[in-house]
Structures are given as structure tokens and as C-alpha cells.
Design an enzyme around this catalytic site. Structure first.
Site, PDB file in Angstrom:
ATOM      1  N   LYS A  46       1.103  -1.149   0.043  1.00  0.00           N
ATOM      2  CA  LYS A  46       0.061   0.074  -0.013  1.00  0.00           C
ATOM      3  C   LYS A  46       0.891   1.497   0.028  1.00  0.00           C
ATOM      4  O   LYS A  46       1.932   1.387   0.465  1.00  0.00           O
ATOM      5  CB  LYS A  46      -0.918  -0.042   1.140  1.00  0.00           C
ATOM      6  CG  LYS A  46      -1.816   1.259   1.603  1.00  0.00           C
ATOM      7  CD  LYS A  46      -3.038   1.084   0.611  1.00  0.00           C
ATOM      8  CE  LYS A  46      -3.594   2.557   0.741  1.00  0.00           C
ATOM      9  NZ  LYS A  46      -4.430   2.985  -0.394  1.00  0.00           N
ATOM     10  N   VAL A  72     -10.314   5.933  -1.710  1.00  0.00           N
ATOM     11  CA  VAL A  72      -9.553   5.824  -0.626  1.00  0.00           C
ATOM     12  C   VAL A  72      -8.753   7.001  -0.106  1.00  0.00           C
ATOM     13  O   VAL A  72      -8.997   7.365   0.908  1.00  0.00           O
ATOM     14  CB  VAL A  72      -8.902   4.564  -0.646  1.00  0.00           C
ATOM     15  CG1 VAL A  72      -8.007   4.187   0.877  1.00  0.00           C
ATOM     16  CG2 VAL A  72     -10.010   3.111  -0.687  1.00  0.00           C
ATOM     17  N   ASN A 128       4.042   6.463  -7.374  1.00  0.00           N
ATOM     18  CA  ASN A 128       2.802   6.529  -7.807  1.00  0.00           C
ATOM     19  C   ASN A 128       2.392   7.937  -8.110  1.00  0.00           C
ATOM     20  O   ASN A 128       2.131   8.858  -7.250  1.00  0.00           O
ATOM     21  CB  ASN A 128       1.847   6.171  -6.387  1.00  0.00           C
ATOM     22  CG  ASN A 128       0.398   6.044  -6.805  1.00  0.00           C
ATOM     23  OD1 ASN A 128       0.081   6.373  -7.725  1.00  0.00           O
ATOM     24  ND2 ASN A 128      -0.375   6.039  -5.942  1.00  0.00           N
ATOM     25  N   CYS A 131      -2.334   8.732  -8.814  1.00  0.00           N
ATOM     26  CA  CYS A 131      -3.382   8.369  -7.722  1.00  0.00           C
ATOM     27  C   CYS A 131      -4.414   9.616  -8.343  1.00  0.00           C
ATOM     28  O   CYS A 131      -4.137  10.946  -7.933  1.00  0.00           O
ATOM     29  CB  CYS A 131      -3.084   8.650  -6.378  1.00  0.00           C
ATOM     30  SG  CYS A 131      -4.658   8.286  -5.422  1.00  0.00           S
ATOM     31  N   LYS A 166       4.868   4.414 -11.813  1.00  0.00           N
ATOM     32  CA  LYS A 166       3.526   3.894 -12.160  1.00  0.00           C
ATOM     33  C   LYS A 166       2.747   5.082 -12.850  1.00  0.00           C
ATOM     34  O   LYS A 166       2.413   6.238 -12.230  1.00  0.00           O
ATOM     35  CB  LYS A 166       2.661   3.516 -11.005  1.00  0.00           C
ATOM     36  CG  LYS A 166       1.561   2.805 -10.997  1.00  0.00           C
ATOM     37  CD  LYS A 166       0.613   2.128  -9.776  1.00  0.00           C
ATOM     38  CE  LYS A 166      -0.507   1.567  -9.988  1.00  0.00           C
ATOM     39  NZ  LYS A 166      -0.963   0.784  -8.809  1.00  0.00           N
ATOM     40  N   GLY A 266      -4.997  -6.996  -8.799  1.00  0.00           N
ATOM     41  CA  GLY A 266      -5.435  -5.905  -8.374  1.00  0.00           C
ATOM     42  C   GLY A 266      -6.652  -6.306  -7.488  1.00  0.00           C
ATOM     43  O   GLY A 266      -6.902  -7.070  -6.340  1.00  0.00           O
ATOM     44  N   THR A 267      -7.965  -5.636  -8.175  1.00  0.00           N
ATOM     45  CA  THR A 267      -9.046  -5.792  -7.594  1.00  0.00           C
ATOM     46  C   THR A 267      -9.617  -7.163  -7.553  1.00  0.00           C
ATOM     47  O   THR A 267     -10.023  -7.610  -6.484  1.00  0.00           O
ATOM     48  CB  THR A 267     -10.019  -4.970  -8.601  1.00  0.00           C
ATOM     49  OG1 THR A 267      -9.627  -3.763  -8.736  1.00  0.00           O
ATOM     50  CG2 THR A 267     -11.567  -5.021  -7.979  1.00  0.00           C
TER      51      THR A 267
HETATM   52  C1  FMN Z   1      -9.092   0.269  -3.161  1.00  0.00           C
HETATM   53  C2  FMN Z   1      -7.951   0.614  -3.853  1.00  0.00           C
HETATM   54  C3  FMN Z   1      -6.649   1.131  -3.504  1.00  0.00           C
HETATM   55  C4  FMN Z   1      -5.691   1.411  -4.249  1.00  0.00           C
HETATM   56  N1  FMN Z   1      -4.677   1.902  -3.680  1.00  0.00           N
HETATM   57  C5  FMN Z   1      -3.386   2.175  -4.684  1.00  0.00           C
HETATM   58  C6  FMN Z   1      -2.409   2.855  -3.879  1.00  0.00           C
HETATM   59  O1  FMN Z   1      -2.311   3.158  -2.729  1.00  0.00           O
HETATM   60  N2  FMN Z   1      -1.184   3.168  -4.691  1.00  0.00           N
HETATM   61  C7  FMN Z   1      -1.342   2.789  -6.095  1.00  0.00           C
HETATM   62  O2  FMN Z   1      -0.258   3.397  -6.800  1.00  0.00           O
HETATM   63  N3  FMN Z   1      -2.535   2.291  -6.672  1.00  0.00           N
HETATM   64  C8  FMN Z   1      -3.688   1.960  -5.839  1.00  0.00           C
HETATM   65  N4  FMN Z   1      -4.479   1.443  -6.393  1.00  0.00           N
HETATM   66  C9  FMN Z   1      -4.605   0.974  -7.906  1.00  0.00           C
HETATM   67  C10 FMN Z   1      -4.413  -0.448  -8.227  1.00  0.00           C
HETATM   68  O3  FMN Z   1      -2.860  -0.891  -7.808  1.00  0.00           O
HETATM   69  C11 FMN Z   1      -4.288  -0.689  -9.741  1.00  0.00           C
HETATM   70  O4  FMN Z   1      -3.497  -0.015 -10.360  1.00  0.00           O
HETATM   71  C12 FMN Z   1      -5.787  -0.552 -10.401  1.00  0.00           C
HETATM   72  O5  FMN Z   1      -6.879  -0.961  -9.302  1.00  0.00           O
HETATM   73  C13 FMN Z   1      -5.769  -1.311 -11.612  1.00  0.00           C
HETATM   74  O6  FMN Z   1      -5.801  -2.808 -11.164  1.00  0.00           O
HETATM   75  P1  FMN Z   1      -6.951  -3.695 -11.026  1.00  0.00           P
HETATM   76  O7  FMN Z   1      -7.987  -3.515 -12.214  1.00  0.00           O
HETATM   77  O8  FMN Z   1      -6.290  -5.158 -11.445  1.00  0.00           O
HETATM   78  O9  FMN Z   1      -7.592  -3.475 -10.004  1.00  0.00           O
HETATM   79  C14 FMN Z   1      -5.675   1.008  -5.541  1.00  0.00           C
HETATM   80  C15 FMN Z   1      -6.797   0.384  -6.315  1.00  0.00           C
HETATM   81  C16 FMN Z   1      -7.955   0.027  -5.277  1.00  0.00           C
HETATM   82  C17 FMN Z   1      -9.127  -0.607  -6.241  1.00  0.00           C
END
Ligand code: FMN
Ligand code: FAD
Ligand code: FES
Lengths: 305, 258
Positions: A46, A72, A128, A131, A166, A266-267
């Protein structure tokens, strides 16, 4: 025949191309009931910022067709807390621990990167600059090429190990941003972060999220992510780590064919906490079925002729 | 207490329709059974429902430990719950469980349980559990109408039951907060456990505070993961933003910013 799943990412050898995405895997500890992190190529923890952040108000989540929106807002207890309380636990995992570094100013990114640089068992950071859920900075660094170069170069000066950046998909020309961070000194590019989106409760005539807009993730964004991985892979020489809606091994293979040297789950972790290790198995099975000796042969191997 | 969380395909051994909007799922586990505590919940995977992407959280409604069975009480809200209502005997239901903390063990015998809507679900398990501690609670349940009441006999095994209905067709007319039990100058309870819609829990918490009664509520914030990693389900507490799925769902109202 033994299939070789290992991949080389800027000098780091991942045992397989499957890693977990920042913000969807906590600090790994929450998954110990479900899997052994030692079976993964790496884990991305995270986001860490300089100071404690409470994040945004509830509601922070809206389910959408084939995905979800979150706002978030980088809730975390700050880099000191990470080094003191979290690091001693995660450093025991038998895999690479990669820290997602976030900030609102160039100085904040630099400050966090300097402190993480001291952690022996962390071989890389993931900047990152994408965001969508913080008011200042965050995504702004990832949408203006000159700013992307500036923040990457500033961190490059103080950070001695592997520097991953990223990218945000919320741009017109993803390759411009990719080239900008490589110019700033990025060793690896990760993409994509969430797509800026919005959900409305028609009955109440109100936005669902407290922040009105939020970041879309899940299978809904996969086609966009694949396209961007493909474009960036062709445009820059550094390795690409691909993500966005990966739910199973077939999705993962698609990203690798498009040019990703490794992928992040991720998700999907929310729906099946064992998704990542199932994807490792599925990739192995794919290599077996297609009689391919090493996953490296598939990176960018999309046939377009 | 730390529980090992399982991801398991449980077998539906009964799907009992209670009325138009409510049904009971009885589930059989094959694995060694984790210790389950009242207040804990499961995250259910809704298969083949395209509009249901995430899992759906449900409280554990009652348990049968020797036979490795437990029940969920579900109210049909949208696509996900409608889909689950169609499960048949022998079907599998994939759950992540047990999740969350639990109601605390009271230090008094003067206990009141208050539930409304699908918030009555965890209270049966809690009442069973209190009986094992030699406590027979008073149980106040709110329903829409006579037609929507269910399992009153079941709750009556473990405590003294009072009900309200919105239309007055059973019990007292009105909301649970308006029940005569709660209108006295001095209430007979030292501890209240409450679960239901936010507005109801807030009103009960206000009454508890006024009478200086210790009160615990079980929150139903929307969740993405249910096991502590997404930080979507937070509620502000005296310790900052806490996760309803990990530090909760049960919170003492003293700790909430209500
Ligand atoms: C609840 C949640 C929290 C996330 N927090 C971060 C984060 O702290 N830093 C970051 O670079 N990406 C964060 N992401 C983005 C994910 O790392 C990822 O780039 C994005 O969800 C797309 O991938 P996915 O479709 O497989 O989830 C977050 C995504 C979700 C759903
Ligand atoms: C810890 C916890 C325990 C729960 N225990 C139970 C239980 O034992 N029995 C039970 O019937 N329900 C319980 N719920 C609520 C249940 O999870 C939701 O009703 C369910 O997810 C709705 O899914 P759906 O796909 O049918 O509806 P959706 O299509 O997702 O939603 C339909 C409508 O319900 C609303 N809604 C959805 N989720 C929630 C929620 N969490 N809180 C309030 N409104 C919501 C939506 O805003 C929408 O208007 C619990 C929730 C939590 C967080
Ligand atoms: S629902 Fe993900 S942290 Fe609570």
C-alpha cells in the site's frame, strides 16, 4: 519438461511474473491465511506518504459494471510508521517487497524515497504519480510530461535501487508520459493506475462517493490497460509491468503478449484472495499446453502481421 | 482473538423462504470448523450474476457447531441477494469466513438486543451465545408488518421477545425506538446490542447515552474486500479511520463519532 516462469526486471529476478497491486494487498499480512507470499514474484504494498493521512470520507466505494470505483485517498500512517512497524514484519516474506511511494510535492516523494532507500530488504520502489484520489499532486505529476520527468529525476538522485514509476491512464498520449519518466531515470514502468470515473445514485440524486469522482478498477478497464501496455512497450526500452482488470491467467497472458514483463493482480484479490497464486498455476499450464520453455519468450510476442 | 480465515465452497442444505423479502440459507462446511462468534460475518461470492461483481457480506445468523453448519438470514435488496435467493439444496456457495470482530461478553445480566430490518440477523446467534453465558436477554425486533415477521419462536427460545411493526399489525405500532420498553424514566438494562439501519442504531445509541447504558452496534458499511486490505469500509472512531470489516463490524458507540 520444467517450464521457466522467472522474469528479469531491471536486474531483479522474479520467480514468476505474478505480483500484487498496491492498495489491493494491504501489507501482505492480511493474506497469510490465504496464500504463501513466497509463491509470488513480488508484492507491491500500500502507498506510503511522508506523514499520516486519514484518506477521504466514507463512502469510498461504488460497485460498477465489471468493476468498482474507489476514493480511498492514500490512507496510511506515514513512512516512519512503515519503517518501524510494518517493515520488520514484511521483510520476513520470501519474496520481493516493493513499496509504493506517493506524495503531493516533489519534496515529499524525495523524502519518502530517501527513507525507503535505507530498507535493506526493499529492492525497488514504485513511484505513484497517478493517484486520482488526492487533491494536490498525485495524478498531476502523471499527466504533465515535464512534471513527470521532474519528480522522477528528483527521486532518481536520492534513490539508489530499482526505480519503478506507475503511470496514470488519464492522459491523451500515454507514450509521452512513458518517455518522460524514462528521461527522468525510471528503470521500469508500471501501468495502469485507476481510470477517473463517477457513480450517481439516481434515487437520491446524489453522487455515490463522498469525493464525487473516484478511480475505476477491475475487468471494466482491461481493454484500456492492454492498449496502453502495448503502446508503451513499443515506445520505450525499459521493462513494463502491466495491470488493470486481470482476473485470471488468460488475462495475465494477454498483458504479457502485449509487452508486459510482469503483471500485477489488483481488484481480483478482493473477489478471490487466492487469485494471484491461481494465476501462477494457470500461466504454468499455458506454457505446458503451448510447449513454451520460458515465459520470457512471450513478452511482447503478440502476432500482428 | 485471531481466527484463521477460510475460502470454502459450502453446501446449501436448505433454502427456506420466510416471506417475500427474506430467506434463510443453511450451509454445511466440510472442513474443520473455525470457532465462530456472534457478530462475525461472511463474504459470499454470487456466481453467474453479471451485475454483481464484488462479494456480498452477511452476518452469521445462527450456528450448529457439532454438525459444522450455520445459517444466513438474507433480505432481498438487489441483484446479488435475488440471485442467492434462487440457490437450491445441494448447490455450492463460496464464502470467505469468519470475518470481523464480535460482540463483547457482557458483565451484566440485564441485556437488551435491538434489531431492525436485516439487522436482526446476527442477534439470534448472539442470543444463543448469551444463553450459554447464563444470560436471557430481552429482544426487541422491528418489522414492517405482521406478514414480514419471522422466527419469533426461534428468538423466544433464548430471550423475552417484543416486536414493533410499522403498520401496527403485530406488536406495538411504530419504530423500535418508539417501543414502550424504551420510554420509561429509568430503563432496566445495563447493556444494549443493536443492529439495523444507521438511523435506527443512532437513535438507540442516543437513548443508551442518555440513560448511561453501554451500547454496541454492528455497522453495515459497504465493503469491497471484507478482510482489511481495500480500506473502503472505514468509519471514524476515537482512533482515526478504522476498518468496519476488521476492527468492526461491532463497535462500542462510545468510540464512534456519532
Ligand atoms: C481500493 C484500491 C486502493 C488502491 N490504492 C492504490 C495505492 O495506494 N497506490 C497505487 O499506486 N495504486 C492503488 N490502487 C490502484 C491499483 O494498484 C491498480 O493500479 C488498479 O486498481 C488497476 O488494477 P486492477 O483493475 O487489477 O485493480 C488502488 C486500487 C484500489 C481498488
Ligand atoms: C458486515 C455486514 C453484515 C451484513 N449482514 C447482513 C445480513 O445478515 N443479512 C442481510 O440481508 N444483509 C446483510 N448485510 C447487507 C447486505 O450485504 C446487502 O444488503 C447486500 O450486499 C445487497 O446486495 P444486492 O446485490 O442484493 O444489492 P445491491 O444491488 O448491491 O444494492 C441494492 C440496494 O441496497 C443498498 N445496499 C447495498 N449494500 C448495502 C449495505 N451494506 N448497507 C446498506 N445498504 C446497502 C444499495 O445502496 C442499493 O440501494 C450486511 C452488510 C454488512 C456490511
Ligand atoms: S472492506 Fe476492504 S478493508 Fe474493509
Amino acid at each position: 519438461m520444467m517450464r521457466d516462469l522467472s522474469v528479469d526486471i531491471a536486474g531483479l529476478t522474479f520467480r514468476n511474473p505474478v505480483t500484487t497491486a498496491s492498495g489491493t494487498f494491504g501489507y501482505g499480512e492480511e493474506f497469510l491465511d490465504f496464500l504463501d507470499p513466497g509463491q509470488l514474484g513480488a508484492i507491491f504494498v500500500k502507498a506510503v506518504t511522508a506523514k499520516n493521512r486519514d484518506g477521504n470520507a466514507y463512502p469510498r466505494m461504488a460497485e460498477t459494471t465489471g468493476g468498482m470505483l474507489n476514493s480511498v485517498g492514500l490512507q496510511n500512517k506515514g513512512v516512519d510508521h512503515f519503517c518501524r512497524e510494518i517493515y520488520p514484519k514484511v521483510k520476513k516474506f520470501d519474496t520481493y517487497i516493493i513499496v509504493n511511494v506517493s506524495g503531493s510535492t516533489v519534496e515529499e516523494y524525495v523524502e519518502v524515497a530517501e527513507q525507503i532507500n535505507e530498507l535493506e530488504k526493499v529492492p525497488a520502489i514504485e513511484l505513484n504519480i497517478s493517484c486520482p484520489n488526492v487533491k494536490l499532486g498525485g495524478m498531476a505529476f502523471g499527466t504533465v510530461p515535464a512534471m513527470a520527468t521532474e519528480v522522477t529525476a528528483a527521486v532518481r538522485k536520492v534513490y539508489k535501487k530499482v526505480l519503478m514509476v506507475k503511470l496514470s491512464p488519464n492522459v491523451t498520449h500515454i507514450t509521452d508520459i512513458a518517455k518522460a519518466v524514462v528521461e527522468g531515470g525510471a528503470d521500469v514502468i508500471t501501468l495502469i493506475n485507476t481510470l477517473l470515473g463517477m457513480a450517481i445514485d439516481a434515487e437520491r440524486r446524489r453522487p455515490v462517493l463522498s469525493t464525487i469522482t473516484g478511480g475505476l478498477s477491475g475487468p471494466a478497464i482491461k481493454p484500456v490497460a492492454l492498449r496502453m501496455v502495448w503502446q508503451v512497450h513499443k515506445a520505450v526500452a525499459v521493462p513494463v509491468i502491466g495491470l488493470g482488470g486481470i482476473m485470471n491467467a488468460t488475462d495475465a497472458i494477454e498483458f504479457i503478449l502485449a509487452g508486459a514483463s510482469a503483471i500485477q493482480v489488483g481488484t481480483a484479490n478482493f473477489i478471490d484472495p487466492q487469485a494471484s497464486i491461481k494465476i501462477v498455476e494457470g500461466i504454468r499450464e499455458y506454457l505446458e499446453r503451448h510447449k513454451i520453455a520460458s515465459i520470457k519468450e512471450l513478452v511482447g510476442a503478440l502476432r500482428t502481421e | 482473538m485471531v481466527f484463521k480465515k477460510n475460502v470454502e465452497d459450502l453446501t446449501v442444505i436448505r433454502n427456506l423462504r420466510l416471506n417475500q423479502r427474506h430467506f434463510l440459507l443453511e450451509l454445511q462446511s466440510e472442513q474443520p470448523f473455525s470457532l465462530l462468534l456472534p457478530g462475525q460475518f461472511v463474504q459470499a461470492l454470487v456466481k453467474d450474476s453479471p451485475s454483481t461483481f464484488l462479494r456480498r457480506p452477511f452476518s452469521i445468523h445462527s450456528v450448529d457447531i457439532p454438525n459444522k453448519r450455520f445459517r444466513l438470514l438474507i433480505q432481498i435488496k438487489g441483484q446479488g441477494t435475488r440471485h442467492l435467493s434462487l440457490l437450491k439444496e445441494g448447490d455450492k456457495l463460496n464464502l470467505i469466513y469468519p470475518l470481523g470482530n464480535s460482540f463483547s461478553i457482557p458483565t451484566t445480566k440485564d441485556v437488551l438486543l435491538v434489531g431492525g430490518g436485516c439487522g436482526v440477523a446476527p442477534l439470534l446467534f448472539l442470543a444463543q451465545f448469551l444463553n450459554q453465558q447464563k444470560i436471557r436477554p430481552v429482544i426487541l425486533l422491528g418489522f414492517r408488518s405482521q406478514e414480514e415477521t419471522f422466527e419469533i419462536e426461534e428468538y423466544s427460545k433464548y430471550g423475552t421477545v417484543f416486536i414493533t411493526t410499522d403498520d401496527g399489525t403485530a406488536g406495538e405500532k411504530g419504530l423500535v425506538v418508539d417501543h414502550s420498553l424504551l420510554q420509561k424514566e429509568k430503563l432496566d438494562f445495563r447493556k444494549i446490542y443493536c443492529c439495523g439501519p444507521d438511523a435506527m442504531m443512532k437513535s438507540i445509541a442516543r437513548i443508551a447515552r442518555w440513560h448511561k447504558i453501554d451500547c454496541e452496534v454492528s455497522l453495515e458499511n459497504t465493503m469491497a474486500c471484507g478482510f482489511g486490505v481495500c480500506l473502503c469500509c472505514i468509519t471514524p472512531t476515537d482512533k482515526g479511520n478504522e476498518r468496519v470489516c476488521m476492527e468492526g463490524p461491532v463497535f462500542n458507540t462510545k468510540r464512534l463519532k456519532w
